[in-house]
Scaffold this active site. Sequence first.
Site, PDB file in Angstrom:
ATOM      1  CD  GLU A 187      49.016 -53.197  82.415  1.00  9.68           C
ATOM      2  OE1 GLU A 187      49.957 -53.510  83.518  1.00  9.68           O
ATOM      3  OE2 GLU A 187      50.311 -51.720  81.856  1.00  9.68           O
ATOM      4  CD  GLU A 213      44.677 -48.715  88.326  1.00 11.58           C
ATOM      5  OE1 GLU A 213      43.974 -48.871  89.311  1.00 11.58           O
ATOM      6  OE2 GLU A 213      45.897 -49.756  87.535  1.00 11.58           O
ATOM      7  CG  ASP A 257      34.754 -51.870  86.355  1.00  8.75           C
ATOM      8  OD1 ASP A 257      34.126 -52.564  85.759  1.00  8.75           O
ATOM      9  OD2 ASP A 257      34.566 -52.099  87.582  1.00  8.75           O
ATOM     10  CG  ASP A 299      42.241 -59.165  94.338  1.00  5.70           C
ATOM     11  OD1 ASP A 299      42.548 -60.143  94.536  1.00  5.70           O
ATOM     12  OD2 ASP A 299      42.151 -57.797  95.454  1.00  5.70           O
ATOM     13  CE  LYS A 341      39.508 -65.632 103.654  1.00  7.99           C
ATOM     14  NZ  LYS A 341      38.824 -64.511 104.775  1.00  7.99           N
ATOM     15  CG  ASP A 349      51.029 -63.889  93.390  1.00  9.00           C
ATOM     16  OD1 ASP A 349      49.682 -63.907  93.353  1.00  9.00           O
ATOM     17  OD2 ASP A 349      51.494 -63.989  95.564  1.00  9.00           O
ATOM     18  CB  THR A 396      54.833 -54.978  87.413  1.00  6.75           C
ATOM     19  OG1 THR A 396      54.532 -56.673  88.170  1.00  6.75           O
ATOM     20  CG2 THR A 396      54.688 -55.275  86.128  1.00  6.75           C
ATOM     21  CG  PHE A 445      51.648 -56.274  92.271  1.00  3.45           C
ATOM     22  CD1 PHE A 445      50.934 -56.107  94.077  1.00  3.45           C
ATOM     23  CD2 PHE A 445      50.905 -55.010  91.977  1.00  3.45           C
ATOM     24  CE1 PHE A 445      50.241 -55.335  94.257  1.00  3.45           C
ATOM     25  CE2 PHE A 445      49.852 -54.307  92.474  1.00  3.45           C
ATOM     26  CZ  PHE A 445      49.438 -54.708  93.550  1.00  3.45           C
TER      27      PHE A 445
END
Length: 207
Positions: A40, A65, A92, A115, A119, A151, A186, A188
């Site tokens: 993950e 993470e 990373d 994320d 933009k 989402d 989760t 989120f």
Amino acid sequence: MVKSLQEPISVTEAPAPSSREEAIDYFKNLFGAQKPLVVELGCGNGHFIVEYAKKHPDDNFIGVEKLAGRAGKCLRKIKNQSLSNVVVFKGDAKIFLWEYLYDEMVSEFIVLFPDPWPKKRHHKHRLLKKETIQMLADRLIKGGTISVSTDDLDFYNWLIEEFEKAKTLEPVIVNVKGYPSEYPPTLFLQRHIKAGKDIYFLRFRKI
């Protein structure tokens, strides 16, 4: 046997395997047994990966993470549940993919609510773009999958286009609303549902 790791494994400090053979032995020794490997990317506090690892004791799980605080919380959940089939790498995700994994090692990559960097001038910061997706595909075993939820509909459609650029991947689930019933929720996911947002999911498989 439950591992006694006191801190998340650092992708910049821990010695990385120097070959595919070393990497296979590395993870076998880390987990105590060689099993299908599920990774993950962006495991956060570990809500998903800990519960998913409990449901699948015949698989080994790695959570990657970047943020130290979140990685530490994930490790505490692992210890509290006395799980021996899941570990946390702090750092990373791209470094982990490049330094620790080699071709045809992973059965599934899972990326939940990355994320979207909505933009256009920020698209370069997105984790899942053509180059990284191809790297994931290379590290998958034949028939292995990459699963992503978001989402953000614009980001979702962009992701599908990026995945289709990888010649070794074929779509399994695309243009689908919802979140897999077999996946633990989760934070989120709960926040997005509470906010009334739609959830989108995709899965591609290595051919």
